[in-house]
Structures are given as structure tokens and as C-alpha cells.
Design an enzyme around this catalytic site. Structure first.
Site, PDB file in Angstrom:
ATOM      1  N   ASP A 260      32.536  31.017  34.145  1.00 54.30           N
ATOM      2  CA  ASP A 260      31.284  31.344  34.469  1.00 54.30           C
ATOM      3  C   ASP A 260      31.034  32.422  34.344  1.00 54.30           C
ATOM      4  O   ASP A 260      29.730  33.382  34.334  1.00 54.30           O
ATOM      5  CB  ASP A 260      32.288  32.356  35.856  1.00 54.30           C
ATOM      6  CG  ASP A 260      32.674  30.893  37.092  1.00 54.30           C
ATOM      7  OD1 ASP A 260      31.578  30.094  36.857  1.00 54.30           O
ATOM      8  OD2 ASP A 260      33.322  31.655  37.965  1.00 54.30           O
ATOM      9  N   ASP A 479      40.844  31.534  46.186  1.00 53.43           N
ATOM     10  CA  ASP A 479      40.447  31.616  45.115  1.00 53.43           C
ATOM     11  C   ASP A 479      40.180  33.110  45.954  1.00 53.43           C
ATOM     12  O   ASP A 479      38.977  33.748  44.921  1.00 53.43           O
ATOM     13  CB  ASP A 479      38.427  30.760  46.155  1.00 53.43           C
ATOM     14  CG  ASP A 479      38.749  29.505  45.838  1.00 53.43           C
ATOM     15  OD1 ASP A 479      39.498  29.073  44.263  1.00 53.43           O
ATOM     16  OD2 ASP A 479      38.677  28.471  46.544  1.00 53.43           O
TER      17      ASP A 479
END
Length: 541
Positions: A260, A479
Site C-alpha cells: 500500500d 484487518d
């Protein structure tokens, strides 16, 4: 070998019937298997039997599953796999064999299977694909948790990524092995492999201002607090020192570089933490430093994170991202040679393939790109995105043999909600929503997604340009937390993990689709694992 197979789809039900075979050339690791898929170009009026027959060539290459497939009026457009096995042998030849895919009255298709021999290399040498002909390291920390869940033993011996998500993870703790302990355990597993090499995967994930647009996975280092220097000296340097020890030279060590990070510099610089990462150069310099240190170790392989199709699939993001990756890598000591490949869908849920429509499908005179779900993206699934992005990276200067990885740990989307065929609606939004196997509320949703399932099991050379399908995100590891939970790991509370949150611009102001009662990122989430197992596609036997 790289061969492009073009599918001539005729989903309208008119035209000449034909076999659709993808790809028409496969690389089969010695001692392992590879697959190609078969379906029909149009709906038949009766059952159609398709056979695959191995012809002349290397007898070590055989069809181990799918030699005879039956297509009906209901499943004609659902791809079925044919599995080709390569027997372990003592020679150093990459033999090949032609396989004929045939059905009565239809033009046959030839598939070339080539053995990827594993007898020519020596431990510590750098091979083109670290997954080919290798077994994967099983992390007992994860495996024991998976095996303790009902039915979990069926997948507990699958190789998953090890996340080095903070400095303390290098040394480990009483409840989680550190880097050296994992590598030592990999040596023990490798010793039981005989001559077969072993691949172990680590996520390098601790840049300062890490995940600048997602609070759930924020890290411990801040750019404003000497974070880049600490990243280099307290994080990357110790990792490289351990991985570079000679006793580990026989292992194939795969590193997933900073998920990311660089994609955030393309789309999220309106966020202060991302703007700081861009203006200070911390992300680019950190990635370059990691590549320089890790590429210098011959048996270490580097794969840079390339987000996913629902992030970079638009033309405004696709090209600029490839250019940023190229300019970043050009700044390393070894240049493009410092990168073995790229990975997409890391810890995400985007479907590997959408079997019931493509980006070229039209409904009622409208392209599916006009649907609210696709939203003018150029890709509808991860495989098409990864293959196209690889070609764009090569055009930017990367080597023609770079390989792609796709994280398939949680993108199976099986279960009762999975469509069994294309929608019959003539409304483009209804058609896409009823046809798509990705059942998320919005493609921008990423946290502990409700209804998700385990995806394709890890394997090497699954498709053209792909080094492997991998499970980098260990299924069952959260997550992010559904509500704020104080912790000493630098992980914040992100509303995208809150099932009651109505969203933001990045997910079209939709509900998040997140499961409730989740712990902080990386901690075991039993309810999620059980759902992933129940909704696995292909199903877990």
C-alpha cells in the site's frame, strides 16, 4: 515461456460453437502441477464432452485431473481446469509435451506443456521463479490456530506469509516466532524435503507513516520523529543481516515490499500523512533502501506491492503508478535488476476472475464499465489487472521475465451467495450486481469483509506472467478492530472496520461490509476464519 491466449467470447448465444482454452502454453514445475482452463464459447443444446489427450513429447508430463470434462446448458461458460503433472526426474532438461483438447464436431486446440526442471541449480543461486518446483514454508504459529478451528486442519498445512510489521517482530516474543526462528524452522522443513527447495515468504512492512490512508494498519514509526532513519537502521538492517547468514542460503526467501505504500502516493496525497510521505520522499527512499539491502542477498527475492484493480485499475492511476514504480527502482543500486516482480491484492478481497462477464461485456447497449460497481474501471478482476499491469511495467523498463503474484487467501467468494451463471437482466447495474462473484458492497471495502471465502490454493505458474498464487495474508488474521482497542503496536481504529459506518468518498459512501467484534490487525479472528473456510472457492475438501 510467455504465450498470450486470446479468448473469443460469444456470450450472446449466437455464432459458431468453439472451445475456449486458456492459456495454450503452461509451465509445469518438476514434481508439481499446473493447470489450464476450458469452457465453451456459447450455450450448447445438449451436454458436450471435452477431452484432453497427451500426445508426443516428454512422458514425465501427464494429465492428472480433468482429462474428460462435461459441459451442460447451465455450466458451459464456467471454466473447468485440467491439471498437468510433471514427474520428478534426474535429468536437467525442460521437456515439453503437446496436449490436444477436443470435442466431437469442434476444432481442437493444442496446449504446450513444458517442464520447469529443478535439477540444474545449486542452493543459494537466484532462479527466475522462486516458487517453481518448490514447497512452501508452513508457519506453525498460524497453522496451530487454523488447525484448532472446526475443519481448519484441511488448510492448516498451507504456506502463508510472515508479517514483520514492527521492529519487535524481528526478535519475536513468547507467543510469536521472530525472523531467525522462522528461518530456522524453515531449515528443518527443508531438510525433510529431500532435494526439493523451500520458499519462505516475509512481508516487509514498517515504513514511517505506514499505510497513511488507513488507520487500522498504521505503524510505529513517524517521519517527523526520525522515522526514516530508524526504518533503515533498526528495521531493514537487522532483517538483512539475519537473512544474509550463510546457513540460510539454501532457502528461497521471498520478501513482499511495503504493501500500500507507493500506491498511496498516486491516489491519497490529499491526506496529510500521505502528503508528508510524498513531500519528504520517505516512502520512495525507504523502498529503495529495502531493495538495495535485500537484493544484495542472492537467495532473497523482492516483490513490490502493486495494490489491486479496484485501486489502480483506472487509467488515471494505472500509468502513473507504473511510472512511479519505475522511477523508484531506477534509483536503486542495481536498478531494475533489484526487483523480481510485483504482487497484487495483498490482504484484499478482489476476485481472481469474474467468470460471467468481462470488461468488454455489453448489456442493453451499455458497457459494464458504466455500471456503478465497475465505475469506468478498465478491469473487473485481479488476473486481468495483474497481467496487464505486468506488460505496462515491462514497457516502463522492467525486465521481460518479471513475475506477478496474486494474494488469493481471501478472494474465493464461494458459498450460497455465489452466482451460478450470468444475470439475464438487461439493466447494466442489475446485470453486474447479479453476475459478479465478488459480493462486497463496494470494491473499495477492504476490512474483514463479510461473506468472503478462501481463494485459490497457492501454486506456481498458474497463468501467463504469474509466478504464483500465494496466501500472503494469513486467513483468520484480522484487518483491523471493529471499535477502538488500545494497543502498543501503533495500530489505530479505522471506521472502515466498523460495520455501522456509512463510508467515505473512497468507498462511495457505502456501508463497510466489515464483520463485527474484530480484534486489532494481525490478531486471530476466529469468526472470520470460520466464514472464510465455509465460503472457500474452490471448496475445501
Amino acid at each position: 515461456m510467455s504465450v498470450t491466449a486470446t479468448e473469443a467470447d460469444d456470450d450472446s448465444g449466437t455464432g459458431t460453437q468453439s472451445l475456449v482454452v486458456t492459456p495454450t502454453a503452461i509451465s509445469v514445475p518438476e514434481g508439481a502441477t499446473a493447470t489450464y482452463s476450458v469452457k465453451l464459447s456459447r450455450q450448447p443444446t445438449a451436454n458436450v464432452t471435452v477431452t484432453s489427450t497427451a500426445g508426443t513429447g516428454d512422458a514425465d508430463l501427464t494429465i492428472s485431473a480433468g482429462a474428460s470434462l462435461t459441459f451442460t446448458t447451465a455450466n458451459w461458460n464456467t471454466a473447468q481446469n485440467v491439471t498437468v503433472a510433471a514427474a520428478q526426474d534426474a535429468d536437467t532438461t525442460n521437456g515439453s509435451r503437446t496436449i490436444t483438447v477436443a470435442s466431437a464436431g469442434l476444432t481442437s486446440v493444442s496446449v504446450t506443456a513444458t517442464e520447469a526442471d529443478d535439477d540444474g541449480g545449486t542452493p543459494g543461486t537466484h532462479v527466475d521463479n522462486p516458487y517453481a518446483g518448490a514447497t512452501g514454508y508452513v508457519n506453525s504459529d498460524w497453522s496451530s490456530k487454523a488447525a484448532a478451528e472446526p475443519g481448519g486442519s484441511a488448510v492448516a498445512n498451507i504456506s502463508t506469509g510472515v508479517w514483520l510489521d514492527r521492529i519487535a517482530a524481528i526478535a519475536g516474543s513468547s507467543s510469536a516466532k521472530g525472523l531467525a526462528a522462522h528461518l530456522d524452522a524453515a531449515l528443518q522443513q527443508d531438510a525433510a524435503n529431500g532435494s526439493t527447495p523451500l520458499t519462505i515468504q516475509f512481508v516487509i512492512y514498517n515504513l514511517p507513516n505506514r499505510d497513511c490512508s488507513a488507520l487500522a494498519s498504521n505503524g510505529e514509526l513517524k517521519i517527523s520523529e526520525n522515522g526514516l532513519n530508524r526504518y533503515k537502521t533498526e528495521y531493514i538492517d537487522p532483517i538483512a543481516a539475519i537473512m544474509g547468514q550463510s546457513k540460510y542460503s539454501q532457502l528461497r526467501i521471498v520478501t513482499i515490499i511495503e504493501i500500500d505504500s507507493l500506491p498511496n502516493l498516486i491516489t491519497n496525497t490529499n491526506i496529510a500523512a500521505c502528503q508528508e510521505a510524498q513531500q519528504s520522499g520517505a516512502y520512495v527512499q525507504g523502498v529503495q533502501y529495502a531493495l538495495n539491502k535485500l537484493h544484495a542477498i542472492p537467495n532473497v527475492y523482492t516483490y513490490i506491492d502493486a495494490a489491486h484493480h479496484g485501486w489502480l485499475g483506472w487509467d488515471t492511476n494505472f500509468g502513473p503508478a507504473a511510472q512511479l514504480f519505475a522511477s523508484t527502482v531506477r534509483g536503486t543500486t542495481a536498478g531494475f535488476a533489484s526487483v523480481d516482480g510485483f504482487i497484487t491484492n495483498t490482504a484484499n478481497y478482489s476476485s481472481l476472475t469474474e467468470p460471467y462477464f468481462t470488461i468488454n461485456t455489453t448489456v442493453g447497449g451499455q458497457t459494464v464499465r458504466q455500471s456503478r460497481w465497475v465505475d469506468w474501471n478498465f478491469y473487473v478482476d485481479e488476473l486481468s489487472y495483474a497481467q496487464a499491469f505486468r506488460q505496462r511495467l515491462i514497457s516502463e523498463g522492467f525486465a521481460s521475465n518479471i513475475g506477478m503474484l496474486i494474494d488469493t487467501s481471501r478472494n474465493g467468494w464461494g458459498g450460497s451467495a455465489r452466482p451460478s451463471g450470468p444475470s439475464t437482466s438487461t439493466n447494466v447495474d442489475t446485470f453486474v450486481n447479479e453476475s459478479r462473484v465478488d459480493r462486497r458492497i463496494h470494491a473499495g471495502n477492504w476490512c474483514n469483509q463479510s461473506g468472503a471465502g478462501l481463494g485459490e490454493r497457492p501454486r506456481a505458474n498458474p497463468a501467463t506472467g504469474l509466478d504464483a498464487y500465494v496466501w500472503i495474508k494469513p486467513p483468520g488474521e484480522s484487518d483491523g478492530s471493529s471499535s477502538e482497542i488500545p494497543n502498543n503496536e501503533g495500530k489505530g481504529f479505522d471506521r472502515m472496520c466498523d460495520p455501522t459506518y456509512t463510508g467515505n468518498a473512497r468507498n462511495g459512501n457505502n456501508l463497510t461490509g466489515a464483520l463485527p467484534n474484530a480484534p486489532i490487525s494481525g490478531q486471530w479472528f476466529s469468526a472470520q476464519f470460520r466464514q472464510l473456510l465455509a465460503n472457500a472457492y474452490p471448496p475445501v475438501n
